[in-house]
Design an enzyme around this catalytic site. Sequence first.
Site, mmCIF file in Angstrom:
data_model
loop_
_atom_site.group_PDB
_atom_site.id
_atom_site.type_symbol
_atom_site.label_atom_id
_atom_site.label_comp_id
_atom_site.label_asym_id
_atom_site.label_seq_id
_atom_site.Cartn_x
_atom_site.Cartn_y
_atom_site.Cartn_z
ATOM 1 C CB CYS A 146 -0.917 0.000 1.217
ATOM 2 S SG CYS A 146 -2.136 -1.330 1.203
ATOM 3 C CB ALA A 263 -11.464 -4.181 4.685
#
Length: 264
Positions: A146, A263
């Site tokens: 990320c 998530a």
Amino acid sequence: MKQYLELLNDVLVHGIKKPDRTGTGTRSVFGWQMRFDLSQGFPLVTTKKLHLRSIIHELLWFLRGETNIAYLKKHQVHIWDEWADATGELGPVYGKQWRRWAGADGHEIDQIRWLVEEIKRNPDSRRLVISAWNVADLPQMALVPCHALFQFYVANGKLSCQLYQRSADIFLGVPFNIASYALLTHMLAQVTGLVVGDFVHTLGDAHLYANHVEQASVQLGRVPRPQPVLRLNQAVTDLFDFTYDDIVIEGYDPYPAIKAPVAV
């Protein structure tokens, strides 16, 4: 940390509703930048309590070049548990790319060690860049990077860092990322004989998960408290010698933690 709260509010109010890989659903904006003057306090979110042990040990784990969560579990850090396989392995994630990037000729490149020496040798270089986005290795990673690329900049004896984060979970992930890269900048500044400048955080897809909306609203109702101060053990002169006990954050007085699901 008004910069962070402004981001949270903007995504909550103006974010575009989009589906996502996890099936949770998000509100997102594309392209956002925050700047933190690291000489004015350590940029740790105070409107909810963050787990400092996780932030510090995760960075030390990256710097060790490890990709198995055994080190993290030993220190009661569980932020990577959901992605590890039965043996604790994550594949060639951040630690592998930072410390053992596989070159075309088969030899491994230690990007972080090179960075330390290059800052000392050539501080005006525009090539002080570290990448975790190794396209050839992405299929083997349990979770692709990320926070994908970061660059350092030296001017007037100050070390600044800019991070490009392609995917930013702004409620759970971004507060950790801000603190982690601010900490890394402080550590690098110490071992290269510099002082800290700015941390610039550039976000690509900045998103708030649908099941974090209520929590974000709670957080936005809290008034930020003064920033804490980071104290590093000044006896440490090698980046890879830092331990957890060498890193102390003083004056952190946050509001209570706000729980939210991850998530996966």
